[in-house]
Design a protein around this motif. Structure first.
Motif, PDB file in Angstrom:
ATOM      1  N   GLU A  13       0.823  -1.207   0.000  1.00 28.24           N
ATOM      2  CA  GLU A  13       0.000   0.000   0.000  1.00 28.24           C
ATOM      3  C   GLU A  13       0.861   1.262   0.000  1.00 28.24           C
ATOM      4  OE1 GLU A  13      -3.799   0.284   0.273  1.00 28.24           O
ATOM      5  OE2 GLU A  13      -3.092  -1.407  -0.928  1.00 28.24           O
ATOM      6  N   LYS A  14       1.912   1.251   0.801  1.00 29.13           N
ATOM      7  CA  LYS A  14       2.801   2.417   0.879  1.00 29.13           C
ATOM      8  C   LYS A  14       3.534   2.634  -0.433  1.00 29.13           C
ATOM      9  CE  LYS A  14       6.563   4.311   3.715  1.00 29.13           C
ATOM     10  NZ  LYS A  14       7.468   4.654   2.601  1.00 29.13           N
ATOM     11  N   ASN A  15       4.018   1.546  -1.028  1.00 31.85           N
ATOM     12  CA  ASN A  15       4.779   1.680  -2.270  1.00 31.85           C
ATOM     13  C   ASN A  15       3.903   2.041  -3.468  1.00 31.85           C
ATOM     14  OD1 ASN A  15       7.856   0.922  -2.206  1.00 31.85           O
ATOM     15  ND2 ASN A  15       6.860  -0.367  -0.679  1.00 31.85           N
ATOM     16  N   LYS A  16       2.624   1.732  -3.405  1.00 34.72           N
ATOM     17  CA  LYS A  16       1.718   2.161  -4.471  1.00 34.72           C
ATOM     18  C   LYS A  16       1.701   3.679  -4.581  1.00 34.72           C
ATOM     19  CE  LYS A  16      -2.397   0.430  -4.658  1.00 34.72           C
ATOM     20  NZ  LYS A  16      -3.705  -0.054  -4.162  1.00 34.72           N
ATOM     21  N   LYS A  17       1.923   4.352  -3.461  1.00 37.18           N
ATOM     22  CA  LYS A  17       1.960   5.817  -3.456  1.00 37.18           C
ATOM     23  C   LYS A  17       3.371   6.335  -3.723  1.00 37.18           C
ATOM     24  CE  LYS A  17      -1.761   5.842  -0.003  1.00 37.18           C
ATOM     25  NZ  LYS A  17      -2.121   6.189   1.402  1.00 37.18           N
ATOM     26  N   ASP A  18       4.343   5.741  -3.039  1.00 40.78           N
ATOM     27  CA  ASP A  18       5.718   6.246  -3.134  1.00 40.78           C
ATOM     28  C   ASP A  18       6.378   5.972  -4.481  1.00 40.78           C
ATOM     29  OD1 ASP A  18       5.323   6.995  -0.541  1.00 40.78           O
ATOM     30  OD2 ASP A  18       6.546   5.405   0.347  1.00 40.78           O
ATOM     31  N   GLN A  19       5.971   4.897  -5.159  1.00 38.80           N
ATOM     32  CA  GLN A  19       6.641   4.486  -6.392  1.00 38.80           C
ATOM     33  C   GLN A  19       5.948   4.994  -7.662  1.00 38.80           C
ATOM     34  OE1 GLN A  19       9.534   2.659  -6.727  1.00 38.80           O
ATOM     35  NE2 GLN A  19       9.806   2.746  -4.520  1.00 38.80           N
ATOM     36  N   GLN A  20       4.970   5.867  -7.511  1.00 42.16           N
ATOM     37  CA  GLN A  20       4.232   6.330  -8.681  1.00 42.16           C
ATOM     38  C   GLN A  20       5.136   7.020  -9.701  1.00 42.16           C
ATOM     39  OE1 GLN A  20       1.272   6.250 -10.050  1.00 42.16           O
ATOM     40  NE2 GLN A  20       0.148   5.092  -8.492  1.00 42.16           N
ATOM     41  N   ALA A  21       6.017   7.902  -9.230  1.00 48.16           N
ATOM     42  CA  ALA A  21       6.898   8.635 -10.140  1.00 48.16           C
ATOM     43  C   ALA A  21       7.853   7.692 -10.857  1.00 48.16           C
ATOM     44  CB  ALA A  21       7.678   9.695  -9.370  1.00 48.16           C
ATOM     45  N   ALA A  22       8.470   6.777 -10.105  1.00 44.10           N
ATOM     46  CA  ALA A  22       9.402   5.821 -10.717  1.00 44.10           C
ATOM     47  C   ALA A  22       8.666   4.895 -11.674  1.00 44.10           C
ATOM     48  CB  ALA A  22      10.095   5.004  -9.630  1.00 44.10           C
ATOM     49  N   TYR A  23       7.465   4.503 -11.294  1.00 44.39           N
ATOM     50  CA  TYR A  23       6.644   3.621 -12.145  1.00 44.39           C
ATOM     51  C   TYR A  23       6.363   4.281 -13.498  1.00 44.39           C
ATOM     52  CZ  TYR A  23       2.136   1.810 -13.843  1.00 44.39           C
ATOM     53  OH  TYR A  23       1.115   1.334 -14.623  1.00 44.39           O
ATOM     54  N   GLN A  24       5.974   5.536 -13.483  1.00 43.73           N
ATOM     55  CA  GLN A  24       5.694   6.237 -14.732  1.00 43.73           C
ATOM     56  C   GLN A  24       6.958   6.457 -15.545  1.00 43.73           C
ATOM     57  OE1 GLN A  24       2.902   7.029 -16.207  1.00 43.73           O
ATOM     58  NE2 GLN A  24       1.572   6.308 -14.556  1.00 43.73           N
ATOM     59  N   SER A  25       8.066   6.774 -14.859  1.00 37.74           N
ATOM     60  CA  SER A  25       9.328   7.030 -15.553  1.00 37.74           C
ATOM     61  C   SER A  25       9.865   5.774 -16.226  1.00 37.74           C
ATOM     62  CB  SER A  25      10.363   7.568 -14.561  1.00 37.74           C
ATOM     63  OG  SER A  25      11.634   7.680 -15.150  1.00 37.74           O
ATOM     64  N   GLU A  26       9.787   4.645 -15.543  1.00 37.67           N
ATOM     65  CA  GLU A  26      10.386   3.418 -16.059  1.00 37.67           C
ATOM     66  C   GLU A  26       9.490   2.679 -17.046  1.00 37.67           C
ATOM     67  OE1 GLU A  26      11.895   0.848 -13.016  1.00 37.67           O
ATOM     68  OE2 GLU A  26      12.713   2.507 -11.839  1.00 37.67           O
ATOM     69  N   THR A  27       8.185   2.768 -16.853  1.00 38.51           N
ATOM     70  CA  THR A  27       7.278   1.962 -17.687  1.00 38.51           C
ATOM     71  C   THR A  27       6.369   2.790 -18.584  1.00 38.51           C
ATOM     72  OG1 THR A  27       5.430   1.887 -16.101  1.00 38.51           O
ATOM     73  CG2 THR A  27       7.198   0.293 -15.800  1.00 38.51           C
ATOM     74  N   GLY A  28       6.164   4.059 -18.225  1.00 40.26           N
ATOM     75  CA  GLY A  28       5.231   4.875 -19.002  1.00 40.26           C
ATOM     76  C   GLY A  28       3.806   4.353 -18.918  1.00 40.26           C
ATOM     77  N   GLY A  29       3.515   3.566 -17.872  1.00 38.28           N
ATOM     78  CA  GLY A  29       2.185   2.997 -17.726  1.00 38.28           C
ATOM     79  C   GLY A  29       1.933   1.802 -18.613  1.00 38.28           C
ATOM     80  N   SER A  30       3.010   1.228 -19.193  1.00 36.69           N
ATOM     81  CA  SER A  30       2.844   0.104 -20.128  1.00 36.69           C
ATOM     82  C   SER A  30       2.484  -1.198 -19.414  1.00 36.69           C
ATOM     83  CB  SER A  30       4.128  -0.096 -20.945  1.00 36.69           C
ATOM     84  OG  SER A  30       5.231  -0.387 -20.086  1.00 36.69           O
ATOM     85  N   ILE A  31       2.749  -1.288 -18.116  1.00 42.52           N
ATOM     86  CA  ILE A  31       2.363  -2.471 -17.335  1.00 42.52           C
ATOM     87  C   ILE A  31       1.572  -2.009 -16.119  1.00 42.52           C
ATOM     88  CG2 ILE A  31       4.372  -3.795 -18.102  1.00 42.52           C
ATOM     89  CD1 ILE A  31       5.627  -3.328 -15.371  1.00 42.52           C
ATOM     90  N   ASP A  32       0.876  -2.946 -15.491  1.00 37.76           N
ATOM     91  CA  ASP A  32       0.080  -2.632 -14.311  1.00 37.76           C
ATOM     92  C   ASP A  32       0.994  -2.308 -13.131  1.00 37.76           C
ATOM     93  OD1 ASP A  32      -2.764  -2.842 -13.075  1.00 37.76           O
ATOM     94  OD2 ASP A  32      -1.495  -4.001 -11.711  1.00 37.76           O
ATOM     95  N   LEU A  33       0.533  -1.421 -12.257  1.00 36.32           N
ATOM     96  CA  LEU A  33       1.342  -1.011 -11.108  1.00 36.32           C
ATOM     97  C   LEU A  33       1.667  -2.189 -10.200  1.00 36.32           C
ATOM     98  CD1 LEU A  33       2.678   1.133  -9.337  1.00 36.32           C
ATOM     99  CD2 LEU A  33       0.419   1.627  -8.342  1.00 36.32           C
TER     100      LEU A  33
END
Length: 351
Positions: free
Chosen positions: A148-168
Motif C-alpha cells: 500500500e505504501k509503495n503504491k503511493k511512493d513508487q508512482q513517479a518511478a513507475y511512470q518514468s520506467e514503464t510509461g504505464g505500459s504495465i500494471d502497477l
C-alpha cells in the motif's frame, strides 16, 4: 614442354629394355645372377617411377603424402559446437537449476482491487496467505501495508520506467523480485441466529507470471460456515482467513507445476537497450547471446531502442554478465545497466 617430357619417358623405357653388358674378357663370371636380376628389376622400376614423376610433376610418394595430409587435416579440423538441447529437453545442470528455482519461488500476494472487496477483509486475506508462506514454506513475503505504501511512493518511478505500459501491481512485484504474484478475490455471505454470527467465504486466487503478466492458472476456494459471538464482521473475517489458509497448499503446488510447464525454453528475461542506431551491432549482439542462452527473441527494433527476450536456465546475475560479454563482441564496449526489476533489464548502449 610436353614433347620434352614424352621424349624423356620414351628414353627411360628404352634404357630399361637394354640388356646388361657382357663381362669383360678375363673377368670372373658373376656369382649372383639372381641378385643381378633383382638389381636390374629395381633399376627398371626406378626409371619408370622417375618418368611418371617428370610427366605428372610429382612422385607417387608425394601424392601419397598429400593424400595423408588431407586426411589428417580433415580429422584435425575444428570441432563444431554441439547444438543446444531440443525444446523441453534439459541437461542435468539445467534440471538441477530448475528444481532449485521451483523450490525457492517468490510470491507477492495482493487482492483484486476491481472486485469491490472491503479493504479490512482484503488485508485479512493477504496476511493469511503471507502467514502460510512464512510458516509453512519459510519464504520471504511482501507485507500488505508495504505494498500500500509503495503504491503511493513508487508512482513517479513507475511512470518514468514503464510509461504505464504495465500494471502497477506487476511493476511492484518485479521490484520485489517476485516470480509470481497472486490476486485474491472473494465474496462473503454473513448471517445471524440466536445472538450468534455466521459467515461463509468463497472466491479464487489467480496466479500471474511477474515478467509477462500472463495468467498461469487459478485456484478456487470456499470456507465452511464459521461462527463468531462478537460480530458479523468478525465472522466474515474468520471465514476469509479459513478459506485462504485451506487454499494455500493447493495454490503453491499448482504454481510450481504451472511455472515448470511454462519454462520449456527457460526463464524469460526482458532486455531493453536504449540508443541502438546500428542494426548490424544488434545482430552481432543477438548471435553472441544465442551461444550462451537457450533462445533470443527480438521483440522490436528502432534506432532509439531495441527490446529482446532471452530464455535461459541461468540466474539474473549470469544474464547480466552474458549481456556485457556479448556487447563487447558487438563493439558496444560502453554498454551499461540503467536499472533492473526482477527479470527485466534496461541498458544504455553507451553510443
Amino acid at each position: 614442354m610436353r614433347t620434352t617430357c614424352i621424349a624423356i619417358v620414351c628414353a627411360a623405357i628404352a634404357m630399361s629394355c637394354v640388356s646388361a653388358p657382357e663381362p669383360a674378357e678375363g673377368a670372373a663370371p658373376s656369382t649372383a645372377p639372381a641378385q643381378q636380376g633383382s638389381s636390374d628389376g629395381s633399376s627398371s622400376q626406378a626409371y619408370k617411377d622417375r618418368a611418371v614423376e617428370l610427366v605428372q610433376g610429382g612422385s607417387a610418394g608425394s601424392a601419397a603424402g598429400s593424400s595423408a595430409s588431407a586426411t589428417t587435416g580433415a580429422s584435425s579440423s575444428d570441432a563444431v559446437d554441439a547444438p543446444p538441447p531440443a525444446p523441453g529437453v534439459m541437461t542435468p545442470e539445467e534440471e538441477a537449476f530448475l528444481n532449485n528455482y521451483l523450490a525457492r519461488l517468490q510470491y507477492m500476494v495482493y487482492y483484486d482491487e476491481a472486485a469491490g472487496i472491503d479493504e479490512r477483509n482484503a488485508k485479512v486475506a493477504v496476511n493469511q496467505a503471507n502467514r502460510y508462506l512464512l510458516e509453512k514454506l519459510g519464504l520471504s513475503v511482501v507485507d500488505f501495508d508495504q505494498i500500500e505504501k509503495n503504491k503511493k511512493d513508487q508512482q513517479a518511478a513507475y511512470q518514468s520506467e514503464t510509461g504505464g505500459s504495465i500494471d502497477l501491481i506487476q511493476y511492484l512485484a518485479q521490484k520485489y523480485n517476485a516470480d509470481v504474484y497472486v490476486e485474491v478475490s472473494f465474496t462473503s455471505t454473513p448471517s445471524s441466529s440466536g445472538g450468534k454470527f455466521y459467515a461463509t467465504a468463497q472466491g479464487s486466487m489467480k496466479i500471474y507470471d511477474t515478467s509477462t503478466a500472463q495468467l498461469l492458472g487459478s485456484v478456487a476456494f470456499q470456507s465452511p460456515q464459521v461462527m463468531s459471538t462478537v460480530s458479523s464482521d468478525a465472522a466474515v473475517a474468520n471465514a476469509v482467513a479459513a478459506s485462504v489458509w485451506s487454499a494455500m497448499p493447493k495454490m503453491t503446488e499448482q504454481t510450481k507445476v504451472l511455472v515448470k510447464n511454462s519454462m520449456s525454453r527457460g526463464i524469460r528475461y526482458e532486455v531493453v537497450i536504449q540508443n541502438t542506431p546500428d542494426s548490424r551491432q544488434i545482430s552481432t549482439l543477438r548471435r553472441s547471446l544465442a551461444r550462451v542462452v537457450r533462445e533470443v527473441e527480438q521483440i522490436s527494433y528502432s534506432p532509439s531502442e531495441t527490446k529482446l527476450a532471452l530464455y535461459s536456465f541461468k540466474s539474473r546475475d549470469k544474464i547480466e554478465d552474458a549481456m556485457y560479454d556479448a556487447a563487447d563482441k558487438a563493439g558496444l564496449l560502453d554498454l551499461y545497466l540503467l536499472y533492473s526489476r526482477g527479470k527485466a533489464f534496461t541498458f544504455n548502449s553507451g553510443l
